[in-house]
Design a protein around this motif. Structure first.
Motif, PDB file in Angstrom:
ATOM      1  N   UNK A 130       7.445   6.322   2.492  1.00  0.00           N
ATOM      2  CA  UNK A 130       7.470   7.745   2.800  1.00  0.00           C
ATOM      3  C   UNK A 130       8.699   8.503   2.346  1.00  0.00           C
ATOM      4  N   UNK A 131       9.705   7.786   1.828  1.00  0.00           N
ATOM      5  CA  UNK A 131      10.963   8.459   1.494  1.00  0.00           C
ATOM      6  C   UNK A 131      11.372   8.305   0.030  1.00  0.00           C
ATOM      7  N   UNK A 132      11.489   7.087  -0.449  1.00  0.00           N
ATOM      8  CA  UNK A 132      12.096   6.861  -1.774  1.00  0.00           C
ATOM      9  C   UNK A 132      11.253   5.861  -2.585  1.00  0.00           C
ATOM     10  N   UNK A 168       8.176  -3.678  -1.506  1.00  0.00           N
ATOM     11  CA  UNK A 168       8.371  -3.874  -0.061  1.00  0.00           C
ATOM     12  C   UNK A 168       9.251  -5.064   0.262  1.00  0.00           C
ATOM     13  N   UNK A 169       9.306  -6.055  -0.640  1.00  0.00           N
ATOM     14  CA  UNK A 169      10.163  -7.216  -0.382  1.00  0.00           C
ATOM     15  C   UNK A 169      11.630  -6.805  -0.400  1.00  0.00           C
ATOM     16  N   UNK A 170      11.992  -5.789  -1.193  1.00  0.00           N
ATOM     17  CA  UNK A 170      13.355  -5.259  -1.149  1.00  0.00           C
ATOM     18  C   UNK A 170      13.613  -4.624   0.217  1.00  0.00           C
ATOM     19  N   UNK A 171      12.692  -3.760   0.630  1.00  0.00           N
ATOM     20  CA  UNK A 171      12.840  -3.045   1.897  1.00  0.00           C
ATOM     21  C   UNK A 171      12.962  -4.018   3.062  1.00  0.00           C
ATOM     22  N   UNK A 172      12.089  -5.023   3.083  1.00  0.00           N
ATOM     23  CA  UNK A 172      12.124  -6.005   4.171  1.00  0.00           C
ATOM     24  C   UNK A 172      13.439  -6.777   4.182  1.00  0.00           C
ATOM     25  N   UNK A 173      13.949  -7.076   3.008  1.00  0.00           N
ATOM     26  CA  UNK A 173      15.222  -7.799   2.944  1.00  0.00           C
ATOM     27  C   UNK A 173      16.363  -6.946   3.490  1.00  0.00           C
ATOM     28  N   UNK A 174      16.336  -5.656   3.212  1.00  0.00           N
ATOM     29  CA  UNK A 174      17.378  -4.774   3.750  1.00  0.00           C
ATOM     30  C   UNK A 174      17.341  -4.751   5.274  1.00  0.00           C
ATOM     31  N   UNK A 175      16.144  -4.617   5.853  1.00  0.00           N
ATOM     32  CA  UNK A 175      16.050  -4.596   7.313  1.00  0.00           C
ATOM     33  C   UNK A 175      16.473  -5.944   7.884  1.00  0.00           C
ATOM     34  N   UNK A 176      16.125  -7.000   7.185  1.00  0.00           N
ATOM     35  CA  UNK A 176      16.541  -8.345   7.595  1.00  0.00           C
ATOM     36  C   UNK A 176      18.055  -8.428   7.709  1.00  0.00           C
ATOM     37  N   UNK A 177      18.766  -7.950   6.692  1.00  0.00           N
ATOM     38  CA  UNK A 177      20.224  -8.017   6.718  1.00  0.00           C
ATOM     39  C   UNK A 177      20.836  -6.987   7.668  1.00  0.00           C
ATOM     40  N   UNK A 202       0.824  -1.208   0.000  1.00  0.00           N
ATOM     41  CA  UNK A 202       0.000   0.000   0.000  1.00  0.00           C
ATOM     42  C   UNK A 202       0.859   1.259   0.000  1.00  0.00           C
ATOM     43  N   UNK A 203       2.107   1.116   0.474  1.00  0.00           N
ATOM     44  CA  UNK A 203       2.980   2.290   0.617  1.00  0.00           C
ATOM     45  C   UNK A 203       4.122   2.321  -0.380  1.00  0.00           C
ATOM     46  N   UNK A 204       4.603   1.139  -0.777  1.00  0.00           N
ATOM     47  CA  UNK A 204       5.732   1.071  -1.713  1.00  0.00           C
ATOM     48  C   UNK A 204       5.482  -0.047  -2.725  1.00  0.00           C
ATOM     49  N   UNK A 205       6.196   0.023  -3.823  1.00  0.00           N
ATOM     50  CA  UNK A 205       6.026  -0.963  -4.890  1.00  0.00           C
ATOM     51  C   UNK A 205       6.935  -2.171  -4.730  1.00  0.00           C
ATOM     52  N   UNK A 219       4.437   3.575 -16.241  1.00  0.00           N
ATOM     53  CA  UNK A 219       4.223   3.443 -17.678  1.00  0.00           C
ATOM     54  C   UNK A 219       3.122   2.434 -17.993  1.00  0.00           C
ATOM     55  N   UNK A 220       3.052   1.365 -17.221  1.00  0.00           N
ATOM     56  CA  UNK A 220       2.079   0.302 -17.508  1.00  0.00           C
ATOM     57  C   UNK A 220       0.692   0.601 -16.954  1.00  0.00           C
ATOM     58  N   UNK A 221       0.632   1.140 -15.727  1.00  0.00           N
ATOM     59  CA  UNK A 221      -0.655   1.330 -15.066  1.00  0.00           C
ATOM     60  C   UNK A 221      -1.089   2.791 -14.962  1.00  0.00           C
ATOM     61  N   UNK A 222      -0.148   3.712 -15.173  1.00  0.00           N
ATOM     62  CA  UNK A 222      -0.480   5.122 -15.079  1.00  0.00           C
ATOM     63  C   UNK A 222      -0.151   5.710 -13.717  1.00  0.00           C
ATOM     64  N   UNK A 223       0.203   6.993 -13.700  1.00  0.00           N
ATOM     65  CA  UNK A 223       0.597   7.661 -12.461  1.00  0.00           C
ATOM     66  C   UNK A 223      -0.548   7.692 -11.451  1.00  0.00           C
ATOM     67  N   UNK A 224      -1.796   7.804 -11.938  1.00  0.00           N
ATOM     68  CA  UNK A 224      -2.942   7.856 -11.031  1.00  0.00           C
ATOM     69  C   UNK A 224      -3.104   6.545 -10.273  1.00  0.00           C
ATOM     70  N   UNK A 225      -2.910   5.422 -10.953  1.00  0.00           N
ATOM     71  CA  UNK A 225      -3.029   4.113 -10.318  1.00  0.00           C
ATOM     72  C   UNK A 225      -1.914   3.883  -9.301  1.00  0.00           C
ATOM     73  N   UNK A 226      -0.700   4.286  -9.654  1.00  0.00           N
ATOM     74  CA  UNK A 226       0.431   4.145  -8.729  1.00  0.00           C
ATOM     75  C   UNK A 226       0.226   5.038  -7.510  1.00  0.00           C
ATOM     76  N   UNK A 227      -0.319   6.213  -7.741  1.00  0.00           N
ATOM     77  CA  UNK A 227      -0.646   7.121  -6.649  1.00  0.00           C
ATOM     78  C   UNK A 227       0.552   7.619  -5.883  1.00  0.00           C
ATOM     79  N   UNK A 228       0.441   7.607  -4.564  1.00  0.00           N
ATOM     80  CA  UNK A 228       1.506   8.154  -3.709  1.00  0.00           C
ATOM     81  C   UNK A 228       2.523   7.093  -3.283  1.00  0.00           C
ATOM     82  N   UNK A 229       2.414   5.915  -3.835  1.00  0.00           N
ATOM     83  CA  UNK A 229       3.359   4.860  -3.475  1.00  0.00           C
ATOM     84  C   UNK A 229       4.794   5.270  -3.818  1.00  0.00           C
ATOM     85  N   UNK A 230       5.694   5.015  -2.909  1.00  0.00           N
ATOM     86  CA  UNK A 230       7.104   5.207  -3.169  1.00  0.00           C
ATOM     87  C   UNK A 230       7.637   3.936  -3.825  1.00  0.00           C
TER      88      UNK A 230
END
Length: 289
Positions: A287-289, A224-233, A219-222, A271-282
């Motif tokens: 919230x940052x990147x 999240x599995x990358x982000x979770x892996x970073x915190x894991x390591x 809901x917040x990022x596209x 490009x595939x779904x449109x900026x409106x569909x992506x919305x505010x997701x980082x």
């Protein structure tokens, strides 16, 4: 018996050079920020040189934990170390558990399908795994802490690091499975369509279907599995301590090579779904990147 004399397992001098130079890997990844070319996954290309996704992923990732375990068993004998502290084996176990999932279970058992990859991607990941496992394995197997006293007074940090690793490893799997469910749903639909036509569906060639997951951190990022892996390591590094340079290098090297891919991936989603569909997701960091 050494597989490659002084390199596998590494001599102390060679290990020190590998670990020192490995800290500068992020420089190599800078070029990824300037191109969207990455022939794997969502952005794979048609080519006769492609490697099948499942086989490619397993064979480029598995050498990491295999190499680390080999060093853990061979280097102490080479250096006359009778036994390693249990904390060393705990860290080796964390690394192995992660990659048994990442290299074997995910591609060969859990993923309904995987896009092909170019040999350049395979070769780069294969080398990354070998170098990273040699750096971490050398530290754990004889060139880092070798006695229980080397770990004295650190169990509070170790316990917190283990909890962080465990929670975000599970979070990583959860978000991976959200992506897998898209493919599983596509396979079910294609099976029903084939049966309606009176055809047999073997499930081996599931057509590419892309959607935007909505559960968890999606809901917040596209990515999240990358982000979770970073915190894991980061938890893994915490277990080893701030002085564990190989664990720190691994974390920073992962961030440096996965961040441009996440930013590229966000452009692909827009490009595939449109900026409106992506919305505010980082792309990758909420919230940052």
């Amino acid at each position: 018996m050494a597989i490659v004399q002084n390199w596998l397992p590494p001599s102390r001098e060679n290990w020190e050079w590998i670990s020192f130079l490995w800290q500068f890997f992020p420089i190599v990844g800078i070029g990824q920020f300037f191109t969207d070319y990455y022939p794997q996954g969502k952005t794979s290309i048609e080519s006769r040189f492609n490697i099948p996704g499942k086989i490619g992923w397993a064979t480029m990732e598995a050498p990491g934990f295999i190499t680390l375990l080999y060093i853990m068993y061979s280097l102490p004998k080479q250096n006359g170390i009778e036994s390693l502290p249990r904390e060393n084996w705990v860290m080796a176990g964390l690394f192995t558990i992660h990659y048994i999932y990442r290299a074997l279970l995910a591609p060969l058992v859990l993923n309904p399908s995987m896009s092909p990859m170019q040999p350049t991607v395979w070769a780069g990941a294969f080398c990354f795994q070998l170098i990273n496992a040699t750096s971490i394995g050398g530290w754990l197997a004889g060139y880092g802490p070798t006695t229980r006293s080397d770990w004295a007074g650190r169990w509070g940090y170790i316990e917190v690091g283990l909890m962080i690793f465990g929670v975000f490893f599970l979070a990583n799997i959860f978000h991976d499975d959200e992506l897998r469910e898209i493919r599983r749903a596509a396979a079910r639909n294609q099976k029903r369509a084939a049966e309606a036509r009176g055809e047999k569906f073997d499930g081996k060639n599931v057509e590419k279907v892309y959607m935007m997951p909505e559960s968890g951190l999606f809901r917040a990022v596209l990515f999240p599995h990358y982000f979770c892996e970073w915190i894991e390591w980061a938890g893994f590094w915490m277990v080893g301590g701030l002085h564990c340079t190989p664990a720190r290098s691994f974390l920073l090297n992962e961030i440096s090579t996965m961040t441009p891919r996440a930013l590229q991936g966000k452009r692909w989603y827009v490009e595939r779904f449109g900026a409106e569909k992506v919305g505010t997701r980082k792309a990758v960091i909420p919230g940052l990147l």
